[in-house]
Write an enzyme that holds these catalytic residues in place. Sequence first.
Site, mmCIF file in Angstrom:
data_model
loop_
_atom_site.group_PDB
_atom_site.id
_atom_site.type_symbol
_atom_site.label_atom_id
_atom_site.label_comp_id
_atom_site.label_asym_id
_atom_site.label_seq_id
_atom_site.Cartn_x
_atom_site.Cartn_y
_atom_site.Cartn_z
ATOM 1 N N HIS A 24 0.908 -1.342 -0.030
ATOM 2 C CA HIS A 24 -0.014 -0.014 0.053
ATOM 3 C C HIS A 24 0.864 1.336 0.025
ATOM 4 O O HIS A 24 0.913 2.021 0.812
ATOM 5 C CB HIS A 24 -0.911 0.179 1.121
ATOM 6 C CG HIS A 24 -2.053 -1.165 1.199
ATOM 7 N ND1 HIS A 24 -2.736 -1.350 2.228
ATOM 8 C CD2 HIS A 24 -2.488 -1.616 0.030
ATOM 9 C CE1 HIS A 24 -3.690 -2.357 1.634
ATOM 10 N NE2 HIS A 24 -3.660 -2.354 0.610
ATOM 11 N N HIS A 80 -12.085 -9.266 -5.877
ATOM 12 C CA HIS A 80 -11.316 -8.059 -5.399
ATOM 13 C C HIS A 80 -10.733 -7.180 -6.448
ATOM 14 O O HIS A 80 -9.794 -7.856 -7.171
ATOM 15 C CB HIS A 80 -10.721 -8.295 -4.069
ATOM 16 C CG HIS A 80 -10.115 -7.190 -3.390
ATOM 17 N ND1 HIS A 80 -10.725 -5.828 -3.312
ATOM 18 C CD2 HIS A 80 -8.863 -6.902 -2.761
ATOM 19 C CE1 HIS A 80 -9.946 -5.028 -2.672
ATOM 20 N NE2 HIS A 80 -8.693 -5.603 -2.329
ATOM 21 N N GLU A 82 -8.729 -4.760 -6.169
ATOM 22 C CA GLU A 82 -7.320 -4.037 -5.782
ATOM 23 C C GLU A 82 -6.273 -4.780 -6.840
ATOM 24 O O GLU A 82 -6.353 -5.828 -7.000
ATOM 25 C CB GLU A 82 -6.929 -4.331 -4.306
ATOM 26 C CG GLU A 82 -5.853 -3.145 -4.035
ATOM 27 C CD GLU A 82 -5.656 -2.842 -2.614
ATOM 28 O OE1 GLU A 82 -6.303 -3.660 -1.823
ATOM 29 O OE2 GLU A 82 -4.745 -2.267 -1.974
ATOM 30 N N ASP A 84 -3.301 -5.705 -6.762
ATOM 31 C CA ASP A 84 -2.153 -6.908 -6.321
ATOM 32 C C ASP A 84 -3.121 -8.173 -6.720
ATOM 33 O O ASP A 84 -2.348 -9.276 -6.955
ATOM 34 C CB ASP A 84 -1.973 -6.937 -5.017
ATOM 35 C CG ASP A 84 -2.912 -6.862 -3.941
ATOM 36 O OD1 ASP A 84 -3.891 -5.957 -4.277
ATOM 37 O OD2 ASP A 84 -2.921 -7.135 -2.657
ATOM 38 N N HIS A 146 -11.990 -6.043 2.202
ATOM 39 C CA HIS A 146 -11.748 -5.045 2.906
ATOM 40 C C HIS A 146 -12.159 -3.783 1.864
ATOM 41 O O HIS A 146 -12.034 -2.961 2.372
ATOM 42 C CB HIS A 146 -10.310 -4.772 3.295
ATOM 43 C CG HIS A 146 -9.048 -4.808 2.274
ATOM 44 N ND1 HIS A 146 -8.323 -3.630 2.363
ATOM 45 C CD2 HIS A 146 -8.820 -5.389 1.383
ATOM 46 C CE1 HIS A 146 -7.410 -3.600 1.304
ATOM 47 N NE2 HIS A 146 -8.039 -4.689 0.622
ATOM 48 N N ASP A 165 -8.573 -11.393 0.393
ATOM 49 C CA ASP A 165 -7.522 -10.686 1.199
ATOM 50 C C ASP A 165 -8.063 -11.226 2.435
ATOM 51 O O ASP A 165 -6.993 -11.292 3.515
ATOM 52 C CB ASP A 165 -7.812 -9.214 1.315
ATOM 53 C CG ASP A 165 -6.824 -8.525 -0.079
ATOM 54 O OD1 ASP A 165 -5.957 -9.051 -0.218
ATOM 55 O OD2 ASP A 165 -7.248 -7.509 -0.231
ATOM 56 N N TYR A 193 -0.938 -8.049 9.513
ATOM 57 C CA TYR A 193 -2.239 -7.984 8.544
ATOM 58 C C TYR A 193 -3.421 -7.342 9.071
ATOM 59 O O TYR A 193 -3.921 -6.458 8.582
ATOM 60 C CB TYR A 193 -2.426 -9.256 7.687
ATOM 61 C CG TYR A 193 -3.006 -9.230 6.410
ATOM 62 C CD1 TYR A 193 -2.200 -9.341 5.195
ATOM 63 C CD2 TYR A 193 -4.359 -9.443 6.490
ATOM 64 C CE1 TYR A 193 -2.882 -9.509 3.984
ATOM 65 C CE2 TYR A 193 -5.175 -9.536 5.176
ATOM 66 C CZ TYR A 193 -4.258 -9.557 3.968
ATOM 67 O OH TYR A 193 -5.048 -9.875 2.824
ATOM 68 N N HIS A 226 -3.242 -13.847 -0.068
ATOM 69 C CA HIS A 226 -1.914 -13.788 0.267
ATOM 70 C C HIS A 226 -1.538 -14.744 1.275
ATOM 71 O O HIS A 226 -2.207 -15.044 2.316
ATOM 72 C CB HIS A 226 -1.712 -12.233 1.164
ATOM 73 C CG HIS A 226 -1.897 -11.279 0.150
ATOM 74 N ND1 HIS A 226 -1.147 -10.824 -1.005
ATOM 75 C CD2 HIS A 226 -2.999 -10.076 0.373
ATOM 76 C CE1 HIS A 226 -1.990 -9.688 -1.462
ATOM 77 N NE2 HIS A 226 -2.844 -9.462 -0.804
HETATM 78 FE FE1 FEO Z 1 -6.815 -5.538 -1.035
HETATM 79 FE FE2 FEO Z 1 -4.511 -7.830 -1.446
HETATM 80 O O1 FEO Z 1 -5.417 -6.321 -1.878
#
Ligand code: FEO
Length: 396
Positions: A24, A80, A82, A84, A146, A165, A193, A226
């Site tokens: 981030h 999601h 985002e 990544d 999230h 996530d 995390y 992750h």
């Molecule tokens: Fe919210 Fe691993 O991205």
Amino acid sequence: MKPFEIMKGVYWVGAIDHDVRNFHGYSYTVHHGTTYNAYLVVGKKVALVDAVYGPFAEEMFDRISRIVDLQKIDYMISNHTETDHSGAVPEVLKRVPNATLVCTARAIDALKKHYRDGWKIQTVKTGDEINLGGKTLRFYEAPMLHWPESMFTYYVEEQLLMPNDAFGQHYASEERYADEVDQYVLWKEAEKYYANILWPLSRQVQRKIEEVLELKLPIKIIAPSHGLIWRKDPLQIATRYLQWAKGERTTNKVVITWDTMWQSTTKLARAIAEGVKDEGLTPLLRLIPHSDRSDTMAELLEAKGILVGSSTLHNEILPTVAPILSDLEVLKPEGKKCAAFGSYGWSGGAVKKIQEAMERGKMQVIMEPFTVKWVPTKEELDKAYEWGREFAKKVK
Ligand code: FEO
């Protein structure tokens, strides 16, 4: 790059990033790297559940191509948006133009804005299913776990939850299962995390987990996007999330974090720490320039409270103290007990700023700030010791 078969017909096809150290932007350190997990579910039809961060796309394609021809992919499921996890989505849909992009309605805007329009899209909501031919994927919206558009994908027949996530850890490893790695590092990374990503969303976390538990959804494996996959007692991580969300899991630690111009505030921090210790709690002394901010926030998650100190500079906190106050405001450790301390010369001001930041972070300020002018005398250090003792008594 080889895929890894989690269970019959389900493969991990993600990427391992041993080199990343910040996430981030520079808001969060990841000392153990991370992984971007993507899962290929192969039935009569084929679904790719999440993709990887863009620079790792080739690694993912290589793993997939050892299982099926890329053109066999029917669904690109985006839990999601985002980057990544969605970074490689455009490349998947470019190489497999007939694949259908599956996501929540709220994800569409983010995907279009991040990338482009013109894909074949199927929106889903909680309870919707896709049948791959003997393999059923069911979707559960998980807003604010999230991001607003987040969802979980559940492989019904094999009771495999892919929650993106949620329940992840930033932990790069050649192992794939949580029970195969160093347990201390695993849980520390899971804690970090939660503290740095999910803490401000604790109410939503609690609601969603309780909802999933009420559904009595049988879960054999939790495969986050992750880190490591939870296969032994997989609900242990959900239980831990619930404890963190409710603030029910605390150790006997008190975080004391500060910065100092000419050691006066450091002298106070040490005297306060002695007082905390003599009340039976463990002070964690974290001089801000020597500490990792996101590690300190992780330590705070299970601590009984936090004391933040600063010298006063131009009626303000030292600039080095600002980032930790920003974390307290943003991550909102709601109800966490806290107080401010510090020193000043010509005029005060730092402790007021610290206390205001704590209040904006919805924390519970339980003591008046402790301040000294110039260098603390022996009597003032004795008072600082007593102040630390009093704080410890109140948080025990
Ligand atoms: Fe919210 Fe691993 O991205």
